[in-house]
Scaffold this active site. Structure first.
Site, PDB file in Angstrom:
ATOM      1  N   HIS A 160       3.242  -4.151   5.604  1.00 49.51           N
ATOM      2  CA  HIS A 160       2.436  -3.928   6.722  1.00 49.51           C
ATOM      3  C   HIS A 160       2.673  -4.960   8.114  1.00 49.51           C
ATOM      4  CE1 HIS A 160       0.080  -7.578   6.406  1.00 49.51           C
ATOM      5  NE2 HIS A 160       0.099  -7.398   4.835  1.00 49.51           N
ATOM      6  N   ASN A 217     -10.956 -14.270   6.200  1.00 51.02           N
ATOM      7  CA  ASN A 217     -11.060 -13.996   5.014  1.00 51.02           C
ATOM      8  C   ASN A 217     -12.478 -14.607   4.397  1.00 51.02           C
ATOM      9  OD1 ASN A 217      -8.395 -12.631   4.431  1.00 51.02           O
ATOM     10  ND2 ASN A 217      -7.590 -14.709   4.517  1.00 51.02           N
ATOM     11  N   GLU A 227      -3.072   1.512   8.602  1.00 50.85           N
ATOM     12  CA  GLU A 227      -2.775   1.642  10.012  1.00 50.85           C
ATOM     13  C   GLU A 227      -1.247   1.435  10.152  1.00 50.85           C
ATOM     14  OE1 GLU A 227      -7.038  -0.149  11.655  1.00 50.85           O
ATOM     15  OE2 GLU A 227      -5.217  -1.583  11.404  1.00 50.85           O
ATOM     16  N   ARG A 243       5.076  13.885   3.173  1.00 52.42           N
ATOM     17  CA  ARG A 243       3.672  13.747   2.302  1.00 52.42           C
ATOM     18  C   ARG A 243       3.107  12.360   2.230  1.00 52.42           C
ATOM     19  NH1 ARG A 243       6.807  16.662  -0.732  1.00 52.42           N
ATOM     20  NH2 ARG A 243       6.387  15.595  -2.733  1.00 52.42           N
ATOM     21  N   VAL A 244       1.818  12.297   2.295  1.00 48.73           N
ATOM     22  CA  VAL A 244       1.317  10.776   2.028  1.00 48.73           C
ATOM     23  C   VAL A 244       0.311  10.657   0.969  1.00 48.73           C
ATOM     24  CG1 VAL A 244      -0.351   9.002   3.222  1.00 48.73           C
ATOM     25  CG2 VAL A 244       1.248  10.492   4.679  1.00 48.73           C
ATOM     26  N   ASP A 254      -2.110   7.878  -1.191  1.00 46.57           N
ATOM     27  CA  ASP A 254      -2.894   6.651  -1.437  1.00 46.57           C
ATOM     28  C   ASP A 254      -2.631   6.313  -2.886  1.00 46.57           C
ATOM     29  OD1 ASP A 254      -3.676   6.290   1.099  1.00 46.57           O
ATOM     30  OD2 ASP A 254      -5.706   5.990   0.301  1.00 46.57           O
ATOM     31  N   GLU A 256      -2.186  -5.151  -2.390  1.00 50.00           N
ATOM     32  CA  GLU A 256      -1.892  -6.789  -2.260  1.00 50.00           C
ATOM     33  C   GLU A 256      -2.160  -7.630  -3.589  1.00 50.00           C
ATOM     34  OE1 GLU A 256      -0.149  -9.150  -1.360  1.00 50.00           O
ATOM     35  OE2 GLU A 256      -1.146 -10.007   0.533  1.00 50.00           O
ATOM     36  N   GLN A 257      -1.687  -8.457  -3.756  1.00 48.43           N
ATOM     37  CA  GLN A 257      -2.095  -9.146  -4.796  1.00 48.43           C
ATOM     38  C   GLN A 257      -3.411  -9.884  -4.482  1.00 48.43           C
ATOM     39  OE1 GLN A 257       0.221 -13.022  -5.306  1.00 48.43           O
ATOM     40  NE2 GLN A 257      -1.017 -13.679  -6.903  1.00 48.43           N
TER      41      GLN A 257
END
Length: 318
Positions: free
Chosen positions: A22, A34, A116, A188-189, A191, A197-198
């Protein structure tokens, strides 16, 4: 089953498998976010959006497309005055298969910053399709990282699919393309939480995390488990599950074709993915660092050896 020795008669393995980290997120810029924002809701910075569009251009440049000049035109358009960071060099990229890449499947981590990043990439793809083929997707039908066009749809009697496609275009445009030499890149997308992420734990306070990171450096990056979180070894288990899904998909000849598979994911996940795929030891994993934000890693399929070859030169610890 070894990723390097999948034997299936008549299966269709994609020409490329590409991993994209990303773009720069608010957390990459300022770790204090965070402390009060859940990790999965951290967005891109403006620089991160620029890196996402640059990643879209770089991806177009490695695909076999109709018009390379259009890719360079888009590269000039999205060139940023700001330094977007280093690009990773490709080594020995041969393009063994010369057929046009017309079908791309994107898998994305469900984190906001990866969605994004994917949005920036697909905006470039949509613009290329419009310039190359004259086929335009209406704004209301485009992929949206946090809108209706990334959510699962329920079409009875089927279960929710959770898949977005750029197929909602005029039939007259597609019919016209059949009589043309131009190729519309269909994508095609999907999820997939397994490529997230770790997990470093929940809200992360700066002072305590600095101490934790020092302990991880001493203990080892691969085996150190964060409190309320994961170790990279735990991520390895998720990677193994995801890769098994890919292998099963390759073996199903009745499935729709895919010329390239692209994972829009995170730095540590990308390294663990390569470790599992190429059967690296954990010591080899420890020798690599995360690729820069917005950079991609290219794996190319060689049908003669029936293997994927890593084409990207990865950065290592100095």
């Amino acid at each position: 089953m070894s990723a390097q020795s999948i034997e299936c008669v008549g299966c269709h393995k994609p020409r490329l498998i590409v991993l994209i980290r990303h773009g720069e997120s608010e957390s990459n810029k300022d770790k204090t976010i965070n402390q009060h924002t859940p990790n999965h809701l951290i967005p891109l910075t403006k620089r991160g959006w620029d890196q996402a569009r640059q990643a879209g251009v770089e991806l177009l440049k490695v695909l076999n497309i109709d018009d390379k000049d259009l890719a360079h035109k888009l590269e000039s358009k999205y060139e940023s005055k700001e330094n977007l960071g280093d690009k990773l060099e490709l080594s020995g990229y041969q393009r063994y298969d010369k057929k046009k890449d017309r079908h791309v499947v994107f898998y994305t981590s469900p984190y906001k910053r990866t969605r994004e990043t994917l949005k920036g990439i697909l905006d470039v793809f949509d613009e290329y399709n419009e310039l190359n083929c004259g086929v335009k997707i209406c704004n209301d039908d485009r992929y949206e990282p946090c809108g209706k066009n990334k959510l699962a749809t329920w079409t009875p009697p089927r279960f929710p699919s959770g898949v977005y496609e750029n197929s909602n275009v005029k039939e007259s445009d597609l019919l016209e393309l059949k009589n043309s030499e131009k190729h519309f890149i269909q994508y095609r997308v999907k999820d997939d939480p397994r490529i997230r992420e770790q997990d470093f734990g929940n809200f992360q306070h700066i002072s305590s995390m600095q101490d934790v990171m020092r302990k991880r450096s001493t203990y080892g990056h691969f085996f150190y488990r964060f409190q309320e979180g994961e170790s990279a070894a735990d991520v390895y288990d998720r990677v193994a599950s995801f890769q098994e899904t890919l292998f099963r998909y390759f073996e199903k000849t009745n499935k729709r074709p895919r010329d390239a598979i692209v994972l829009v994911t995170h730095g540590i996940y990308s390294r663990v993915f390569l470790m599992k795929w190429f059967r690296w030891t954990y010591e080899e994993f420890e020798s690599f660092v995360n690729v820069p934000n917005g950079c991609m890693i290219v794996m190319e399929y060689n049908s003669e050896s029936d293997r994927y070859e890593l084409r990207t030169q990865l950065p290592k610890w100095c």
